[in-house]
Design a protein around this motif. Sequence first.
Motif, short mmCIF file in Angstrom:
data_model
loop_
_atom_site.label_atom_id
_atom_site.label_comp_id
_atom_site.label_asym_id
_atom_site.label_seq_id
_atom_site.Cartn_x
_atom_site.Cartn_y
_atom_site.Cartn_z
N GLU A 32 -3.96 -14.67 -31.24
CA GLU A 32 -3.10 -15.28 -32.26
C GLU A 32 -3.87 -16.33 -33.07
O GLU A 32 -3.82 -16.35 -34.30
N ILE A 35 -6.53 -14.59 -35.27
CA ILE A 35 -5.90 -13.97 -36.45
C ILE A 35 -5.56 -15.04 -37.48
O ILE A 35 -5.84 -14.87 -38.67
N HIS A 36 -4.99 -16.14 -37.03
CA HIS A 36 -4.62 -17.20 -37.95
C HIS A 36 -5.84 -17.73 -38.71
O HIS A 36 -5.76 -18.00 -39.91
N ALA A 39 -8.09 -13.62 -40.19
CA ALA A 39 -7.51 -12.49 -40.90
C ALA A 39 -7.19 -12.87 -42.35
O ALA A 39 -6.71 -13.97 -42.61
N ARG A 48 -0.59 -12.62 -42.71
CA ARG A 48 -1.94 -12.29 -42.24
C ARG A 48 -2.04 -10.78 -42.09
O ARG A 48 -1.15 -10.13 -41.53
N VAL A 50 -3.43 -7.82 -40.31
CA VAL A 50 -4.05 -7.50 -39.03
C VAL A 50 -4.58 -6.07 -39.04
O VAL A 50 -5.56 -5.76 -38.38
#
Length: 79
Positions: A32, A35-36, A39, A48, A50
């Motif tokens: 998480e 990704i933050h 991405a 975002r 993914v």
Amino acid sequence: MSAAACETCGNVYDKAFEVVIAGESHTFDSFECAIHALAPQCGHCGCRIVGHGLESEEGIYCCAHCAKHAGEQGLKDRV
């Protein structure tokens, strides 16, 4: 294994992991947080991206719906 601090949230975690992009190292405690931080964001809604997303000369979008609303023509979701 020693604990490392997540560059997104600052949590010090013994199971932190490293992601290397273009020779630059990043440390995270969760997918998480990775990704933050890494991405890309949709050029229309800001979420975002993914998955694959849709790219044009003007930007990247999470889906054809957002691309269309941003003024893009001819981009289609992959099936």
